[in-house]
Design a protein around this motif. Structure first.
Motif, mmCIF file in Angstrom:
data_model
loop_
_atom_site.group_PDB
_atom_site.id
_atom_site.type_symbol
_atom_site.label_atom_id
_atom_site.label_comp_id
_atom_site.label_asym_id
_atom_site.label_seq_id
_atom_site.Cartn_x
_atom_site.Cartn_y
_atom_site.Cartn_z
ATOM 1 N N VAL A 149 0.843 -1.198 0.000
ATOM 2 C CA VAL A 149 0.000 0.000 0.000
ATOM 3 C C VAL A 149 0.880 1.250 0.000
ATOM 4 O O VAL A 149 1.864 1.333 0.737
ATOM 5 C CB VAL A 149 -0.904 0.013 1.264
ATOM 6 C CG1 VAL A 149 -1.750 1.273 1.322
ATOM 7 C CG2 VAL A 149 -1.800 -1.228 1.302
ATOM 8 N N CYS A 150 0.522 2.225 -0.827
ATOM 9 C CA CYS A 150 1.264 3.489 -0.847
ATOM 10 C C CYS A 150 0.330 4.641 -0.479
ATOM 11 O O CYS A 150 -0.770 4.752 -1.024
ATOM 12 C CB CYS A 150 1.855 3.709 -2.238
ATOM 13 S SG CYS A 150 2.918 5.166 -2.315
ATOM 14 N N ASP A 151 0.766 5.477 0.456
ATOM 15 C CA ASP A 151 -0.003 6.653 0.875
ATOM 16 C C ASP A 151 0.676 7.890 0.267
ATOM 17 O O ASP A 151 1.793 8.236 0.646
ATOM 18 C CB ASP A 151 -0.007 6.710 2.412
ATOM 19 C CG ASP A 151 -0.738 7.927 2.978
ATOM 20 O OD1 ASP A 151 -1.229 8.766 2.195
ATOM 21 O OD2 ASP A 151 -0.802 8.034 4.218
ATOM 22 N N LEU A 152 0.006 8.518 -0.678
ATOM 23 C CA LEU A 152 0.591 9.689 -1.357
ATOM 24 C C LEU A 152 0.235 10.970 -0.619
ATOM 25 O O LEU A 152 -0.936 11.240 -0.372
ATOM 26 C CB LEU A 152 0.081 9.760 -2.803
ATOM 27 C CG LEU A 152 0.552 8.640 -3.734
ATOM 28 C CD1 LEU A 152 -0.092 8.786 -5.118
ATOM 29 C CD2 LEU A 152 2.067 8.633 -3.860
ATOM 30 N N GLY A 153 1.245 11.756 -0.290
ATOM 31 C CA GLY A 153 1.012 12.966 0.518
ATOM 32 C C GLY A 153 0.614 12.533 1.911
ATOM 33 O O GLY A 153 -0.410 12.927 2.440
ATOM 34 N N CYS A 154 1.464 11.690 2.515
ATOM 35 C CA CYS A 154 1.052 11.002 3.752
ATOM 36 C C CYS A 154 0.977 11.935 4.955
ATOM 37 O O CYS A 154 0.392 11.584 5.972
ATOM 38 C CB CYS A 154 1.962 9.822 4.050
ATOM 39 S SG CYS A 154 3.630 10.295 4.538
ATOM 40 N N GLY A 155 1.541 13.136 4.841
ATOM 41 C CA GLY A 155 1.448 14.095 5.948
ATOM 42 C C GLY A 155 1.931 13.480 7.241
ATOM 43 O O GLY A 155 3.058 12.968 7.333
#
Ligand code: SAH
Length: 203
Positions: A51-57
């Motif tokens: 799983v990839c979280d883009l713009g994970c903050g």
């Protein structure tokens, strides 16, 4: 893990220290993050998946995916200060995630990360820059066959025309994003924005 248990775990996380309005740094509220993740997990898109979280903050979505049993979780974020918070949040939850500092517009970075089964993201809504979510959509399509994203309510027609057949929007779940007064230009202490959790499948 039950929805409420996940929500409680995410409630304990640290938010943005100094949120930057230019990049629309709003943490995803725990209830909304848990809803997206739980839904994705029920459809088989989180457990044992990459799983990839883009713009994970601050790492809310990435940590949640790890708690739900993802095989590998990578969070990509431009802002090193946010990544420092994400590192503390992951340690707090003992969530095993990899964090990468970089720009989702950087094609070679994105190509070097994958492949993934699922992208999760809460991209900028485009309040400051009307097309700020577009590089996130492009990166998501390059990375994984399935994407869950949080968008402003009413975005579907605009997104569909931008997708131009590259992906199908399979469903939208309505939600509310309560925003506390974060920036000086906010006129109210609390506003609620109508949002949609969208699932996109690459064609
Ligand atoms: N997903 C996080 C943060 C959402 S706010 C959460 O749910 O809490 C959007 C995030 O995207 C911010 O942290 C901002 O710094 C980041 N961002 C904005 N533009 C970016 C870009 N071009 N590349 C990588 N990250 C970006």
């Amino acid at each position: 893990m039950r929805l409420r248990t996940l929500e409680i775990a995410l409630e304990g996380l640290e938010g943005f220290g100094r949120p930057d309005p230019a990049t629309e740094q709003y943490s995803t509220p725990p209830a909304l993050a848990a809803r997206l993740l739980h839904h994705a997990a029920l459809l088989g898109d989180i457990g044992e998946r990459a799983v990839c979280d883009l713009g994970c903050g601050t790492g809310v979505l990435a940590c949640g995916a790890a708690l739900l049993g993802a095989r590998r979780v990578v969070g990509v974020e431009l802002d090193p200060e946010a990544l420092a918070v994400a590192t503390r949040n992951a340690a707090h939850l003992e969530a095993d995630i990899e964090l990468v500092q970089g720009d989702v517009r950087d094609r070679s970075l994105i190509e070097g990360l994958g492949p993934f089964d699922t992208v999760i993201m809460n991209p900028p809504f485009g309040a400051q820059d009307p097309h700020a979510d577009r590089p996130f959509v492009d990166a998501a399509l390059a990375l994984a066959p399935v994407t869950y994203g949080i968008f402003n309510s009413g975005s579907v027609p605009f997104l569909e025309s931008y997708l131009a057949g590259r992906a199908e929007i399979e469903f939208a779940i309505g939600g509310l994003l309560p925003l506390k007064r974060t920036f000086p230009f906010h006129r109210h202490d609390m506003v609620e924005i109508e949002v949609e959790i969208l699932r996109m499948r690459r064609r």
